[in-house]
Motif scaffolding. Structure first.
Motif, PDB file in Angstrom:
ATOM      1  N   GLN A  50       0.820  -1.214   0.000  1.00 30.24           N
ATOM      2  CA  GLN A  50       0.000   0.000   0.000  1.00 30.24           C
ATOM      3  C   GLN A  50       0.854   1.265   0.000  1.00 30.24           C
ATOM      4  OE1 GLN A  50      -2.210  -1.468   3.546  1.00 30.24           O
ATOM      5  NE2 GLN A  50      -4.058  -0.902   2.403  1.00 30.24           N
ATOM      6  N   GLN A  51       2.071   1.143  -0.484  1.00 29.28           N
ATOM      7  CA  GLN A  51       2.971   2.283  -0.563  1.00 29.28           C
ATOM      8  C   GLN A  51       2.368   3.414  -1.402  1.00 29.28           C
ATOM      9  OE1 GLN A  51       5.706   3.141   0.940  1.00 29.28           O
ATOM     10  NE2 GLN A  51       6.134   4.961  -0.301  1.00 29.28           N
ATOM     11  N   PHE A  52       1.530   3.061  -2.360  1.00 30.14           N
ATOM     12  CA  PHE A  52       0.905   4.096  -3.196  1.00 30.14           C
ATOM     13  C   PHE A  52       0.095   5.075  -2.361  1.00 30.14           C
ATOM     14  CE2 PHE A  52      -2.489   0.999  -2.823  1.00 30.14           C
ATOM     15  CZ  PHE A  52      -3.655   1.745  -2.825  1.00 30.14           C
ATOM     16  N   GLU A  53      -0.436   4.619  -1.211  1.00 28.26           N
ATOM     17  CA  GLU A  53      -1.187   5.511  -0.331  1.00 28.26           C
ATOM     18  C   GLU A  53      -0.254   6.560   0.280  1.00 28.26           C
ATOM     19  OE1 GLU A  53      -4.299   5.505  -0.267  1.00 28.26           O
ATOM     20  OE2 GLU A  53      -5.210   3.506  -0.080  1.00 28.26           O
ATOM     21  N   VAL A  54       0.964   6.154   0.610  1.00 19.40           N
ATOM     22  CA  VAL A  54       1.951   7.097   1.136  1.00 19.40           C
ATOM     23  C   VAL A  54       2.301   8.122   0.065  1.00 19.40           C
ATOM     24  CG1 VAL A  54       4.268   7.357   2.111  1.00 19.40           C
ATOM     25  CG2 VAL A  54       2.861   5.359   2.722  1.00 19.40           C
TER      26      VAL A  54
END
Length: 249
Positions: A62-66
């Motif tokens: 879920q790095q895309f959320e960061v």
């Protein structure tokens, strides 16, 4: 009349080309300072991916959320009611609304964001990730928001229909003119049980019908009477609550 919605963890990508976050375009300008503080805290932790994922309870996938949070101040925006996705918002289906429905929704519906506090359905928000229980440096969301949101909602006149989850209600209380909507099913013995699986979808479908009707109900009795005519079983529940009785099938 206003309707209070919870936000959703999931958000639609994109937005109006050339647009960016501008808090001066949000409802409730008295909350601008509080909003700026949360935005600053969120962008600060987003500079360190490991810290951000831990604070937000995210996995490496879920790095895309960061990354969303890292650029939230310059990312394109869209109306909040169209930004959120998930079961409730998919059932509401804001992108398919007519101009008349959208106008009614923008003047009636609030989404209670952990990042921005309550925002209007038409307020332009970027994609972001922040939950009611997320941890920011030196800032506890419940303590930060509760009094300010409570005071803000208390100043809004008329009936308030609260569709928020209990977790988001803890970030600010609705006014004394509010009524909480609970989705329940009823057994053959007449006993009512709160639903989880159909809860969000039922709220979305109910709100879409309410927006389609375009009626600004001033009393609970008016709302209940309309609901019956629209094919919904809406009845008094516990004090301060209404039960939306649905089938569990």
């Amino acid at each position: 009349m206003i309707v209070l919605l919870p936000p959703s963890e999931t958000k639609r990508d994109g937005g109006t080309q050339g647009s960016r976050l501008n808090l001066s375009k949000f409802m409730f300008p008295a909350l601008t300072g509080a909003r700026q503080a949360v935005v600053a805290g969120l962008t600060q932790i987003s500079n360190d991916s490991d810290v951000a994922r831990k604070a937000l309870g995210l996995s490496a996938k879920q790095q895309f959320e960061v990354e969303r949070n890292r650029v939230l101040e310059t990312a394109p925006v869209m109306p909040s009611l169209e930004r959120y996705t998930g079961v409730l918002f998919d059932a509401l289906d804001a992108p398919s609304m007519t101009s008349g429905e959208r106008e009614f929704a923008h003047s009636t519906v609030l989404v209670h964001s952990a990042l921005f506090g309550p925002v209007g359905a038409g307020d332009p928000v970027p994609a972001y990730r922040l939950s009611h229980n997320s941890k920011l440096p030196g800032l506890t969301l419940k303590r930060h928001w509760f009094t300010q949101v409570t005071d803000t909602l208390a100043a809004v006149p008329g009936l308030q229909l609260d569709l928020r989850s209990e977790a988001y209600a803890q970030l600010g209380a609705a006014s004394h003119n509010s009524v909480y909507l609970r989705v329940v099913t009823e057994g053959t013995d007449g006993k009512r049980v709160a639903l989880s699986h159909f809860n969000k979808k039922s709220k979305g479908l109910f709100l879409r019908a309410l927006i389609n009707a375009g009626i600004r109900h001033s009393t609970v009795d008016s709302l209940v009477s309309w609901a019956q005519s629209a094919g919904f079983r809406l009845e008094a529940g516990a004090p301060g609550e209404l039960d939306l009785v649905v089938s569990s099938a």
